[in-house]
Design a protein around this motif. Structure first.
Motif, PDB file in Angstrom:
ATOM      1  N   THR A 141      47.287  75.212   0.600  1.00 44.78           N
ATOM      2  CA  THR A 141      47.841  76.074   1.633  1.00 44.78           C
ATOM      3  C   THR A 141      47.539  75.467   2.998  1.00 44.78           C
ATOM      4  O   THR A 141      46.944  74.394   3.086  1.00 44.78           O
ATOM      5  N   CYS A 142      47.903  76.192   4.053  1.00 46.52           N
ATOM      6  CA  CYS A 142      47.622  75.666   5.384  1.00 46.52           C
ATOM      7  C   CYS A 142      46.127  75.622   5.662  1.00 46.52           C
ATOM      8  O   CYS A 142      45.674  74.899   6.547  1.00 46.52           O
ATOM      9  N   ASN A 143      45.340  76.398   4.913  1.00 43.67           N
ATOM     10  CA  ASN A 143      43.896  76.465   5.146  1.00 43.67           C
ATOM     11  C   ASN A 143      43.054  75.641   4.187  1.00 43.67           C
ATOM     12  O   ASN A 143      41.877  75.407   4.450  1.00 43.67           O
ATOM     13  N   ARG A 144      43.628  75.215   3.064  1.00 41.91           N
ATOM     14  CA  ARG A 144      42.794  74.580   2.045  1.00 41.91           C
ATOM     15  C   ARG A 144      43.616  73.752   1.072  1.00 41.91           C
ATOM     16  O   ARG A 144      44.817  73.983   0.885  1.00 41.91           O
ATOM     17  N   THR A 145      42.956  72.789   0.449  1.00 37.66           N
ATOM     18  CA  THR A 145      43.466  72.123  -0.746  1.00 37.66           C
ATOM     19  C   THR A 145      42.329  72.140  -1.743  1.00 37.66           C
ATOM     20  O   THR A 145      41.251  71.596  -1.491  1.00 37.66           O
ATOM     21  N   GLU A 146      42.544  72.781  -2.895  1.00 36.23           N
ATOM     22  CA  GLU A 146      41.511  72.914  -3.918  1.00 36.23           C
ATOM     23  C   GLU A 146      42.099  72.591  -5.279  1.00 36.23           C
ATOM     24  O   GLU A 146      43.210  73.009  -5.596  1.00 36.23           O
ATOM     25  N   ILE A 147      41.324  71.887  -6.082  1.00 34.29           N
ATOM     26  CA  ILE A 147      41.721  71.627  -7.455  1.00 34.29           C
ATOM     27  C   ILE A 147      40.687  72.266  -8.373  1.00 34.29           C
ATOM     28  O   ILE A 147      39.492  72.069  -8.217  1.00 34.29           O
ATOM     29  N   TYR A 148      41.171  73.096  -9.300  1.00 37.84           N
ATOM     30  CA  TYR A 148      40.326  73.793 -10.263  1.00 37.84           C
ATOM     31  C   TYR A 148      40.623  73.228 -11.653  1.00 37.84           C
ATOM     32  O   TYR A 148      41.791  73.007 -11.989  1.00 37.84           O
ATOM     33  N   GLY A 149      39.596  73.042 -12.458  1.00 42.47           N
ATOM     34  CA  GLY A 149      39.870  72.591 -13.812  1.00 42.47           C
ATOM     35  C   GLY A 149      38.628  72.206 -14.581  1.00 42.47           C
ATOM     36  O   GLY A 149      37.514  72.166 -14.035  1.00 42.47           O
ATOM     37  N   PHE A 150      38.829  71.915 -15.864  1.00 42.32           N
ATOM     38  CA  PHE A 150      37.740  71.478 -16.733  1.00 42.32           C
ATOM     39  C   PHE A 150      37.683  69.955 -16.721  1.00 42.32           C
ATOM     40  O   PHE A 150      38.702  69.284 -16.880  1.00 42.32           O
ATOM     41  N   ALA A 151      36.484  69.432 -16.544  1.00 42.90           N
ATOM     42  CA  ALA A 151      36.305  67.982 -16.502  1.00 42.90           C
ATOM     43  C   ALA A 151      34.860  67.643 -16.854  1.00 42.90           C
ATOM     44  O   ALA A 151      33.967  68.499 -16.783  1.00 42.90           O
ATOM     45  N   GLU A 152      34.628  66.394 -17.225  1.00 43.95           N
ATOM     46  CA  GLU A 152      33.261  65.952 -17.474  1.00 43.95           C
ATOM     47  C   GLU A 152      32.492  65.851 -16.162  1.00 43.95           C
ATOM     48  O   GLU A 152      31.290  66.089 -16.123  1.00 43.95           O
ATOM     49  N   GLU A 153      33.187  65.506 -15.105  1.00 46.99           N
ATOM     50  CA  GLU A 153      32.575  65.465 -13.779  1.00 46.99           C
ATOM     51  C   GLU A 153      33.665  65.658 -12.724  1.00 46.99           C
ATOM     52  O   GLU A 153      34.834  65.339 -12.954  1.00 46.99           O
ATOM     53  N   PRO A 154      33.299  66.184 -11.550  1.00 47.55           N
ATOM     54  CA  PRO A 154      34.317  66.522 -10.544  1.00 47.55           C
ATOM     55  C   PRO A 154      35.092  65.328 -10.018  1.00 47.55           C
ATOM     56  O   PRO A 154      36.221  65.480  -9.558  1.00 47.55           O
TER      57      PRO A 154
END
Length: 421
Positions: free
Chosen positions: A56-69
């Motif tokens: 969005t205009c305020n943020r970029t976020e990625i959510y998910g399952f992973a072994e490491e970020p």
């Protein structure tokens, strides 16, 4: 990946927002629909299978399952002008319960640039729907998002956190009123009629009391439709230079990767108020250096404070209490998920036990009806699930009990079934 997705500690969020980055930096990591599509296409090659992106205009976020970020960050940055090293340096990274709490707070507007901004809910729905349609929303993420949306709805209905009319688009109207005052006679140009553009347009009509507004959009039909609905004017994109020169107030809410309103468009065109509602910024920054030109962007608009925001701040504790309730419900569901394989195995074993003729001969009794037995088995399973949750015991003991039961050939009675439960 399916087994990993049940481990909540592997659920990450990596993101940047307005708190530590300005609009220019956020613009380097903004994700368009086309980029989102490409990221999901590449995800399996990065060993990522359950994720979504909120941009969005305020943020970029990625959510998910992973072994490491880093795996999520590297995937995200395959489509951004910013690189993974820069993102990692300025990002906040959370996992497990902390990541879950973050999404709840974002959806409630507690983490918005303008406290209680409810527009974020629609953006979350859109982001998740996009990933779901492409097969990247699993059981945990689906349940999480449903709980998040229920929590957000409860907060909206039970508190005044989103009370009043305050959002980035409305902040633009507040700024115009403070800067210009009455706008009769002022020619207003709105470039871009996406969601933010439409909201801004309606706010101008409702709160500025003017219809002296011209709409321009890349897809002319959308501008024509909104203009017809609101009783405004519209113009084709090729006539933009003419209307830019004639307008006193210009708002830009486009979604382009490069500025659409340039310094050269404004040189020698007189005094103007420019409001950039886009991320990345779609008005060339140097345009603000021209004489008579005032340029503001979303970061500056979001600094506006008024009584509405003060009232919202008083509602924060209530909102957090509601969030805590919904998180508890989510965690209870998640806690039970780890027992599902055991419960299924026990249920299968009990059904096998019921159908075994050896036990019929040993007991000297006929079995009850199938319907009755199915109900009885389900009662045993329900009781077993309750005990597992209360005592946090693994299912191996129950499997052993059933194996012993088979070995010694007990009488099949309701009392025996309860003992197994």
């Amino acid at each position: 990946m399916a087994n990993k997705s049940t481990d909540i500690s592997k659920f990450f969020i990596a993101g940047i927002n307005y708190k530590k980055t300005d609009a220019a930096i956020r613009g380097r990591f903004a994700i368009s629909a086309e980029q989102y599509e490409k990221i999901l296409t590449l995800a399996p090659a990065h060993h990522l299978h359950e994720l979504f992106i909120l941009s969005t205009c305020n943020r970029t976020e990625i959510y998910g399952f992973a072994e490491e970020p880093a795996h999520l960050i590297n995937l995200l940055c395959t489509q951004t002008t910013g690189d993974p090293a820069t993102f990692s340096k300025i990002a906040y990274i959370k996992n497990g319960l902390e990541a879950v709490e973050h999404l709840f707070q974002v959806s409630a507007g507690l983490d918005s640039q303008i406290l209680g901004d409810y527009e974020i809910v629609g953006q979350i729905k859109t982001a998740v729907k996009f990933a779901r349609e492409r097969g990247f929303i699993g059981a945990f993420t689906e349940r999480l998002v449903n709980c998040v949306l229920q929590s957000s709805k409860s907060i909206k209905n039970q508190t005044a956190l989103s009370g009043g009319t305050v959002s980035v688009s409305f902040a633009a109207i507040q700024y115009i009123k403070e800067r210009i005052g009455r706008v009769e006679g002022e020619k207003i140009l709105l470039i871009g009629v996406g969601k933010i553009g439409r909201n801004t347009c309606r706010n101008m009509v409702d709160y500025l009391g003017t219809r002296n507004i011209t709409l321009i959009n890349r897809t002319e039909e959308r501008a024509a439709s909104l203009a017809s609905e609101m009783g405004l004017s519209y113009a084709p994109l090729e006539d933009a230079a003419k209307y830019i020169g004639e307008s006193d107030i210009i708002l830009v809410a486009t979604n382009a990767e490069q500025p659409t309103l340039l310094r050269t468009h404004l040189e020698g065109k007189g005094a103007k108020l420019l409001i950039d509602l886009s991320i990345p910024c779609n008005i060339e920054k140097s345009a603000g250096e021209l004489p008579g030109i005032t340029l503001v962007n979303v970061d500056e608009l979001s600094k506006l404070k008024d009584e509405t925001l003060q009232k919202r701040e008083a509602e924060v504790p209530k909102a957090k209490a509601i969030i805590a309730e919904h998180i508890d419900e989510l965690l209870e569901w998640h806690d039970m998920r780890k027992y599902v394989p055991v419960l299924k195995a026990v249920k299968t074993k009990l059904k096998e036990l019921h159908s075994c003729p050896v036990f019929s001969r040993l007991s000297g009794e006929s079995f009850p009806s199938t319907v009755h037995t199915d109900e009885q088995i389900q009662r045993v399973i329900n009781g077993m699930a309750t005990k597992m949750r209360q005592h946090n015991k693994g299912g191996c003991h129950y499997i052993e009990a059933i194996n012993e039961y088979i070995a010694i050939g007990p009488q099949w009675t309701a009392t025996s079934a309860k003992a197994v439960g």
